[in-house]
Scaffold this motif. Structure first.
Motif, PDB file in Angstrom:
ATOM      1  N   THR A 280     -37.435 -10.124  47.673  1.00 60.21           N
ATOM      2  CA  THR A 280     -37.223  -8.614  47.288  1.00 60.21           C
ATOM      3  C   THR A 280     -38.068  -8.875  45.955  1.00 60.21           C
ATOM      4  O   THR A 280     -36.865  -9.878  44.939  1.00 60.21           O
ATOM      5  CB  THR A 280     -35.746  -7.888  48.021  1.00 60.21           C
ATOM      6  N   PHE A 281     -38.176  -7.933  45.587  1.00 54.93           N
ATOM      7  CA  PHE A 281     -38.510  -8.197  43.690  1.00 54.93           C
ATOM      8  C   PHE A 281     -37.666  -6.949  43.544  1.00 54.93           C
ATOM      9  O   PHE A 281     -37.860  -6.049  43.895  1.00 54.93           O
ATOM     10  CB  PHE A 281     -39.692  -7.898  43.406  1.00 54.93           C
ATOM     11  N   ALA A 282     -37.327  -6.538  42.157  1.00 49.65           N
ATOM     12  CA  ALA A 282     -36.571  -6.125  41.367  1.00 49.65           C
ATOM     13  C   ALA A 282     -36.142  -5.895  40.629  1.00 49.65           C
ATOM     14  O   ALA A 282     -37.338  -7.111  39.375  1.00 49.65           O
ATOM     15  CB  ALA A 282     -34.900  -5.515  41.362  1.00 49.65           C
ATOM     16  N   GLY A 283     -36.964  -4.791  39.771  1.00 51.23           N
ATOM     17  CA  GLY A 283     -36.969  -4.785  38.254  1.00 51.23           C
ATOM     18  C   GLY A 283     -36.595  -3.987  37.385  1.00 51.23           C
ATOM     19  O   GLY A 283     -36.089  -2.441  37.945  1.00 51.23           O
ATOM     20  N   SER A 284     -36.436  -3.681  35.944  1.00 50.28           N
ATOM     21  CA  SER A 284     -35.675  -2.555  35.022  1.00 50.28           C
ATOM     22  C   SER A 284     -35.839  -2.606  33.843  1.00 50.28           C
ATOM     23  O   SER A 284     -36.447  -3.463  33.228  1.00 50.28           O
ATOM     24  CB  SER A 284     -34.079  -2.781  35.230  1.00 50.28           C
ATOM     25  N   VAL A 285     -36.373  -1.608  33.212  1.00 47.97           N
ATOM     26  CA  VAL A 285     -36.944  -1.266  31.804  1.00 47.97           C
ATOM     27  C   VAL A 285     -35.989  -0.025  31.237  1.00 47.97           C
ATOM     28  O   VAL A 285     -34.947   1.112  31.456  1.00 47.97           O
ATOM     29  CB  VAL A 285     -37.773  -1.377  31.372  1.00 47.97           C
ATOM     30  N   GLN A 286     -35.053  -0.240  29.684  1.00 51.01           N
ATOM     31  CA  GLN A 286     -34.876   0.945  29.213  1.00 51.01           C
ATOM     32  C   GLN A 286     -34.916   0.602  27.680  1.00 51.01           C
ATOM     33  O   GLN A 286     -35.108  -0.387  27.359  1.00 51.01           O
ATOM     34  CB  GLN A 286     -33.038   0.751  29.075  1.00 51.01           C
ATOM     35  N   LEU A 287     -35.611   1.910  27.028  1.00 47.33           N
ATOM     36  CA  LEU A 287     -35.635   2.026  25.850  1.00 47.33           C
ATOM     37  C   LEU A 287     -35.057   2.629  25.261  1.00 47.33           C
ATOM     38  O   LEU A 287     -34.309   3.756  25.903  1.00 47.33           O
ATOM     39  CB  LEU A 287     -37.305   2.715  25.540  1.00 47.33           C
ATOM     40  N   ASP A 288     -34.446   2.667  23.799  1.00 41.94           N
ATOM     41  CA  ASP A 288     -33.625   3.265  23.156  1.00 41.94           C
ATOM     42  C   ASP A 288     -33.140   3.301  22.153  1.00 41.94           C
ATOM     43  O   ASP A 288     -33.676   2.561  21.367  1.00 41.94           O
ATOM     44  CB  ASP A 288     -32.028   2.701  23.951  1.00 41.94           C
ATOM     45  N   GLU A 289     -33.286   4.142  22.263  1.00 36.93           N
ATOM     46  CA  GLU A 289     -33.155   4.770  20.250  1.00 36.93           C
ATOM     47  C   GLU A 289     -31.863   5.457  19.923  1.00 36.93           C
ATOM     48  O   GLU A 289     -31.446   6.557  20.589  1.00 36.93           O
ATOM     49  CB  GLU A 289     -34.386   5.865  19.923  1.00 36.93           C
ATOM     50  N   HIS A 290     -31.040   4.479  19.354  1.00 36.68           N
ATOM     51  CA  HIS A 290     -30.092   4.762  18.688  1.00 36.68           C
ATOM     52  C   HIS A 290     -29.958   5.269  17.278  1.00 36.68           C
ATOM     53  O   HIS A 290     -30.412   4.474  16.242  1.00 36.68           O
ATOM     54  CB  HIS A 290     -28.712   3.466  18.266  1.00 36.68           C
TER      55      HIS A 290
ATOM     56  N   TYR B 171     -31.087   2.855  11.778  1.00 42.16           N
ATOM     57  CA  TYR B 171     -31.946   3.208  13.548  1.00 42.16           C
ATOM     58  C   TYR B 171     -31.820   1.709  14.495  1.00 42.16           C
ATOM     59  O   TYR B 171     -32.384   1.351  13.562  1.00 42.16           O
ATOM     60  CB  TYR B 171     -33.820   3.637  12.963  1.00 42.16           C
ATOM     61  N   GLY B 172     -32.006   2.296  15.217  1.00 44.35           N
ATOM     62  CA  GLY B 172     -31.488   0.962  16.347  1.00 44.35           C
ATOM     63  C   GLY B 172     -32.592   0.706  17.222  1.00 44.35           C
ATOM     64  O   GLY B 172     -31.765   2.039  18.384  1.00 44.35           O
ATOM     65  N   PHE B 173     -33.712   0.873  17.432  1.00 46.37           N
ATOM     66  CA  PHE B 173     -34.114   0.932  18.771  1.00 46.37           C
ATOM     67  C   PHE B 173     -34.801  -0.532  19.479  1.00 46.37           C
ATOM     68  O   PHE B 173     -34.878  -1.318  19.167  1.00 46.37           O
ATOM     69  CB  PHE B 173     -36.015   1.207  18.435  1.00 46.37           C
ATOM     70  N   THR B 174     -33.767  -0.149  20.995  1.00 41.70           N
ATOM     71  CA  THR B 174     -33.772  -1.585  21.032  1.00 41.70           C
ATOM     72  C   THR B 174     -34.612  -1.334  23.127  1.00 41.70           C
ATOM     73  O   THR B 174     -34.353  -0.515  23.554  1.00 41.70           O
ATOM     74  CB  THR B 174     -32.967  -2.272  21.550  1.00 41.70           C
ATOM     75  N   THR B 175     -35.102  -2.525  23.257  1.00 45.77           N
ATOM     76  CA  THR B 175     -35.962  -2.696  24.242  1.00 45.77           C
ATOM     77  C   THR B 175     -35.217  -3.639  25.633  1.00 45.77           C
ATOM     78  O   THR B 175     -35.103  -4.416  25.000  1.00 45.77           O
ATOM     79  CB  THR B 175     -36.701  -3.094  24.420  1.00 45.77           C
ATOM     80  N   GLU B 176     -34.798  -3.054  26.861  1.00 47.83           N
ATOM     81  CA  GLU B 176     -34.446  -4.179  27.983  1.00 47.83           C
ATOM     82  C   GLU B 176     -35.281  -4.339  28.984  1.00 47.83           C
ATOM     83  O   GLU B 176     -35.632  -3.367  29.846  1.00 47.83           O
ATOM     84  CB  GLU B 176     -32.723  -3.872  28.440  1.00 47.83           C
ATOM     85  N   LEU B 177     -36.178  -5.694  29.082  1.00 48.84           N
ATOM     86  CA  LEU B 177     -36.369  -5.289  30.664  1.00 48.84           C
ATOM     87  C   LEU B 177     -35.610  -6.807  31.048  1.00 48.84           C
ATOM     88  O   LEU B 177     -35.696  -7.501  31.178  1.00 48.84           O
ATOM     89  CB  LEU B 177     -38.357  -5.645  29.964  1.00 48.84           C
ATOM     90  N   SER B 178     -35.822  -6.582  32.481  1.00 43.30           N
ATOM     91  CA  SER B 178     -36.138  -7.376  33.474  1.00 43.30           C
ATOM     92  C   SER B 178     -36.466  -7.858  34.226  1.00 43.30           C
ATOM     93  O   SER B 178     -36.831  -6.034  35.022  1.00 43.30           O
ATOM     94  CB  SER B 178     -34.615  -7.605  33.914  1.00 43.30           C
ATOM     95  N   GLY B 179     -36.290  -8.934  34.912  1.00 41.49           N
ATOM     96  CA  GLY B 179     -37.473  -8.828  36.263  1.00 41.49           C
ATOM     97  C   GLY B 179     -36.245  -9.460  37.611  1.00 41.49           C
ATOM     98  O   GLY B 179     -36.219 -10.988  36.227  1.00 41.49           O
TER      99      GLY B 179
END
Lengths: 107, 414
Positions: B57-67, B83-91
């Motif tokens: 099984t393959f799963a993934g996620s992404v979150q873009l966040d502006e603080h 301003y803190g712009f962060t990105t979290e990606l995962s697979g």
């Protein structure tokens, strides 16, 4: 600069809030789409499997094979604090079987 | 019939393998021979007995966040706000090699670039006995299972587990145990049901442990995670720990989980300076409503030979350590179709000496109040709005003790 970013964030938020009118509004399934005899099984699935992750994770997994589902759900059952007992396995697997058949039929 | 023959062939192969290993190890010392034979028997028992296809099984996620924190000073001269712009990606890929063997690999991309969050194999003898070998976050606390942004509904993590989204993070060197905390090692864990109402989970592990400098005053979490500094132990002394948790099904839709965790290790290259982390957690789920509370505490030794780098004089009697507490209480409740409301109060308390020049004192705290919402845009895509009010015990350079900030995030998962 601050103003532009605030406007951009507001526009993005407004767009995202406005667009789901034509989309699904639940992580799981619309209960009205689930046939009557599967609703009790779906309830167990939705309750147990949403504890740690969204239901979309399993519904979008693309799995259609019953043996694969059994391994998948077994792996989840063994997660710490899953709350998925052996007794919960049968209704969950029954629902996933029904869902897989529906997916195969293009529903 | 075909499956029966395959299984018989598999068993004969296993017996042959064990006999071969026994012959090969006849010259080794008895204990070593026994160990090798046991490992061979275990591998033989767990090896797939049939020729069924691998299940992946393959799963993934992404979150873009502006603080955005309007009152917080920015390091960028072009703006006056933080301003803190962060990105979290995962697979992540999970492979079930057999009913007893599975493997997981998860790669993340975040503030420090690519990171191997998971790369391990599970060898499961029974539900009650599983050997996890490789790179993984050892079992600690309740939150870490939900650390992926797709699995928690606020844009950021509770402060005890903060990994970089908190205001004034450099003053605090992040939370108590920044999550996730992948490390290399071995974990023995398992789960057991008493009837159909009570689930007991346990875990015990040895991992390489956190890292820090020779004269470091705290753990260096970036060094602890960075693959560019090699995924090897810096002091050849493993860290160890464990967790026990009990989940009770109080009703058809009600679960209560109570858990306790501990971890101990040394972080400096000479293995002189120790850290000990303890935690307790309780969570109650009633239908789709979740109530969670968790407390963590880290006792951290530091090098006090150079008193000039410390704010306070270390007394002859000792005191070359600090204690950092972190806790959160939160409630998550569905408010309507696709809308969840989350209320959280969390904080940190740090007691003990600090680096010279640090704005912290020997008794510093921060409390944060959050009322957030999570809005389901489409299945698998969520908009997260997380307003926060921060109350620090000390003033920043502009004299502020109270800050307000807003996270606007979009998270997607499949």
């Amino acid at each position: 600069m601050r103003c532009r970013r605030a406007i951009a964030a507001a526009l993005l938020g407004a767009g995202l809030v406005a667009c789901p009118s034509a989309m699904e509004r639940t992580e799981g399934m619309d209960p009205s789409v689930v046939v009557a005899e599967e609703r009790a099984d779906y309830a167990v699935y939705a309750d147990r499997c949403s504890k740690c992750h969204s239901l979309g994770r399993s519904l979008h997994s693309g799995i259609t094979d019953d043996a694969f589902w059994r391994m998948y759900v077994e792996r989840m059952r063994r997660q710490p604090g899953s709350g998925i007992s052996e007794e919960d396995m049968q209704p969950i697997l029954r629902f996933l079987h029904w869902y897989s058949q529906k997916q195969k039929a293009g529903g | 019939m075909m499956r029966l023959q395959t299984l018989q062939v598999g068993r004969l192969a296993t017996a042959s393998l064990v006999a071969h290993v026994k012959r090969a190890t006849s010259l080794l010392p008895p204990v070593a021979s026994l160990l090798v034979a046991l490992v061979a028997a275990l591998l033989g028992a767990l090896w797939p007995g049939s020729a069924r296809a691998l299940d992946r099984t393959f799963a993934g996620s992404v979150q873009l966040d502006e603080h955005i924190a309007p009152g917080e000073p920015s390091t960028n001269a072009g703006t006056q706000s933080f301003y803190g712009f962060t990105t979290e990606l995962s697979g992540k890929i999970a492979v079930d090699l057999s009913e007893h063997v599975s493997a997981n690999v998860k790669i993340c991309y975040g503030c420090h670039g690519f990171e191997t969050d998971m790369a391990y194999v599970d060898l499961r003898v029974a539900d009650e006995l599983n050997f996890r070998v490789g790179r993984f976050s050892p079992s600690f606390g309740a939150f870490n299972l939900r650390h992926d942004p797709a699995n928690h509904k606020l844009a950021d993590k509770p402060l005890p587990y903060d990994m970089g989204r908190m205001l004034r993070m450099r003053d605090w060197n992040l939370g108590v145990l920044p999550s996730p905390f992948p490390d290399n090692g071995l974990e023995i864990d398992g789960t057991h049901w008493f009837g159909d109402k009570l689930q007991l989970d346990y875990a015990a592990y040895a991992v390489s442990g956190f890292k820090g400098g020779e004269t470091g005053l705290d753990i260096d979490f970036a060094q602890s995670h960075s693959g560019s500094l090699y995924y090897v132990d810096n002091n050849n002394t493993p860290a160890g720990g464990g967790r026990v948790a009990l989940t009770a099904k109080l009703g058809p839709r009600t679960d209560l989980t109570v858990g306790g965790s501990g971890m101990y290790g040394t972080f400096d290259p000479q293995s002189r300076l120790s850290y000990a982390i303890f935690g307790a957690d309780v969570s109650l789920r009633i239908g789709r409503t979740n109530l969670r509370a968790e407390w963590l505490m880290r006792r951290q030794e530091f090098d006090a030979t150079d008193q000039a780098q410390l704010k306070y004089t270390v007394p002859p009697s000792g005191g070359d350590f600090f204690v950092k507490h972190g806790a959160y209480v939160e409630m998550e409740h569905p408010l309507g179709a696709g809308v969840d409301g989350i209320v959280r109060v969390d904080g940190l308390l740090r007691l003990g000496n600090v680096a010279a020049g640090s704005p912290l004192t020997n008794d510093s705290s921060v409390l944060r109040y959050t009322i957030g919402g999570s809005y389901l845009v489409a299945r698998g895509v969520r908009l997260k709005l997380t307003p926060e009010l921060w109350q620090f015990s000390y003033a920043d350079s502009s004299g502020r003790k109270v800050e307000a900030s807003l996270h606007t995030a979009v998270a997607g998962a499949f």
